[in-house]
Design an enzyme around this catalytic site. Structure first.
Site, PDB file in Angstrom:
ATOM      1  N   ASP A  45       0.933  -0.861  -0.392  1.00 27.23           N
ATOM      2  CA  ASP A  45       0.398  -0.454  -0.296  1.00 27.23           C
ATOM      3  C   ASP A  45       0.532   0.872   0.108  1.00 27.23           C
ATOM      4  OD1 ASP A  45      -2.193  -2.183   0.419  1.00 27.23           O
ATOM      5  OD2 ASP A  45      -2.733  -1.415   1.954  1.00 27.23           O
ATOM      6  N   TRP A 106       0.358  -1.072  10.031  1.00 30.32           N
ATOM      7  CA  TRP A 106       0.035  -1.087   8.241  1.00 30.32           C
ATOM      8  C   TRP A 106      -0.486   0.245   7.834  1.00 30.32           C
ATOM      9  CZ3 TRP A 106      -4.689  -5.257  10.116  1.00 30.32           C
ATOM     10  CH2 TRP A 106      -4.025  -6.448  10.494  1.00 30.32           C
TER      11      TRP A 106
END
Length: 506
Positions: A45, A106
């Site tokens: 990501d 994350w």
């Protein structure tokens, strides 16, 4: 952040844990020529780039242990800086993993706290990130990291969450913006099929404010929220998220809605989303502010970057064998808001303008009439081709990219009937299932003309249709000996007007 569902495909050993880069000089490189790639190991990501001290700070999820531990080894935030969003300088790991009891970090977002609302100093860079204490994916919470050196390195603000989990499984990917009108911070958070909105005065404590719910396009991830001014002066808010609509014949990329936002609730202009990309591989995308060289904000445009991969086959890539990495991004795009003839507002995309500064060679082919297939003299593996196709009567027309010498292997891009398409079926590609080979977007055949701008690199193709009204981004892994380019028409004659090929040096 998607779950690590990709399995190794035919181009790799059975597991990335056993994959090793070969010795230098024993294989040819598949590293992209002008797209961002991770220096080594793994990336997924993108994290929203932030403008700091005259350059963009681009953070992304980076796994330094991918070759020995696979995707389950967890991610840190790595940093690259850029002034033009084409050429990037690696700055190493900014937010490390496994330095607290909460494990790896994350997706999230960073902001510059110019007014010292969080108490770490004016200009401190604050990162809100998702972590899952205890490991696994079923207890996601939001944590704060801060930087006092211009976003180069971050420290954790303790080990307690600033936004605890209320007892749900999916609770991740905080996207934080400053609501200047109301003097507070707003967070958009991915919560399964809804996006939650939260308020904060200091970035340390958050209060639930409302949500936006959309079923039928899978679990929503990596939400996005921003305001943009259209070319006609209309101001719209845009809410976006990475979503999976493949079960319904929709993309598995970035869904977005135009509408209004009052600081608490988002009201969409239509219930169904539009899609910023119709290809198979533009996931975890983020948009970010467009700044002029002096830092002035352009409220009529915005940039975007996406991960050129898909969790269905995330570990399948030829870049492991020779180059020892897995992770390539799309070209940075400039987004503008336009009004269609129907009255609908949509985001149009085009490659970042500074790509022009990296052109190393231009080949102007002019107008080319085609009836059937016309093979061009140009050969290459990394380039851009632009053309406007016109016709009186035909079924379809387009280009064969990365064509083999015998014509049996190629990637097809163009229009057919009432849709534009990108088809990778006739070359090596990551989809072993054979289900995700040709992507479609709407096309009005009665116009009898289409503009195509196609970016071809070693492992990807990005097609911009009619000034970026629709875009298709997909991975493809043609053999490096497949360098041909051809034009084709079906059931009629087409003229490929103002056809230009450009190559880049980055």
């Amino acid at each position: 952040m998607g779950s690590a569902a990709g399995a190794a495909g035919a181009l790799l050993p059975a597991s990335p844990a056993t994959a090793r880069p070969r010795a230098a000089g024993t294989c040819a490189s598949y590293r992209a020529a002008y797209h961002f790639t991770v220096p080594d190991q793994w990336k997924n990501d993108p994290q929203r780039p932030v403008w700091i001290d005259g350059e963009y700070h681009y953070y992304y999820l980076y796994n330094p242990d991918y070759l020995t531990g696979g995707t389950e080894a967890g991610t840190a935030w790595r940093l690259a800086t850029s002034r033009d969003l084409v050429s990037f300088t690696d700055q190493g790991i900014a937010v490390p993993k496994d330095t607290t009891v909460n494990g790896d970090v994350w997706s999230g977002s960073a902001v510059v706290d110019t007014e010292n609302t969080a108490g770490f100093g004016a200009g401190a860079v604050i990162a809100l990130v998702t972590m899952s204490p205890g490991g696994g994916t079923d207890h996601q919470e939001q944590f704060l990291y801060y930087s006092t050196d211009g976003g180069r390195t971050f420290r954790n603000h303790g080990t307690d969450p600033v936004l605890p989990n209320p007892g749900v499984r999916d609770f991740r990917d905080p996207k934080v913006i400053r609501d200047e009108e109301r003097g507070r911070w707003v967070m958009a958070l991915a919560e399964n099929t809804k996006i939650g909105f939260y308020h904060s005065a200091d970035l340390r404590s958050w209060t639930y404010a409302g949500d936006f719910v959309k079923d039928g396009i899978g679990v929503l991830e990596c939400p996005d929220l921003f305001r943009i001014t259209a070319s006609d002066g209309t101001v719209k808010w845009v809410l976006g998220a990475s979503a999976n609509g493949k079960a319904s014949g929709l993309p598995n990329t970035y869904a977005y809605w135009t509408g209004s936002f009052d600081g608490t609730a988002f009201t969409a202009d239509a219930s169904d989303p539009q899609w910023l990309d119709h290809g198979w591989d533009w996931y975890g995308a983020v948009t970010f502010e467009k700044r002029d060289a002096d830092g002035t904000l352009d409220d009529r445009a915005r940039y975007a970057i996406g991960w050129l991969n898909n969790w269905d086959y995330a570990n399948t890539t030829p870049t492991i064998d020779c180059d020892g990495f897995n992770g390539t991004d799309s070209i940075v795009r400039e987004l503008t808001l336009k009004r269609a003839a129907t009255g609908t507002y949509y985001l149009a995309s085009r490659p970042v303008a500074t790509l022009d500064d990296h052109v190393s060679r231009t080949i102007e082919l002019g107008d080319l009439p085609v009836s059937g297939t016309r093979v061009l003299d140009h050969t290459g593996i990394s380039y851009e081709v632009t053309t406007e196709i016109t016709w009186e009567s035909l079924t379809g027309a387009g280009l064969q990219l990365r064509r083999s010498a015998d014509g049996s292997r190629h990637i097809d891009a163009g229009v057919y009937g009432d849709y534009a398409f990108l088809n990778r079926r006739n070359t090596v590609n990551p989809d072993a299932s054979g289900r995700w080979q040709e992507s479609h977007s709407p096309f009005d055949a009665s116009a009898r003309t289409v503009k195509l701008r196609i970016l071809v690199d070693r492992t990807s193709v990005e097609m911009f249709v009619d000034d970026g009204r629709h875009v298709h981004s997909s991975e493809a892994f043609p053999y490096l000996v497949d360098t041909g380019l051809a034009l084709f028409s079906i059931d009629g004659t087409a003229v490929f007007r103002n056809t230009v090929i450009r190559e880049f040096a980055v």
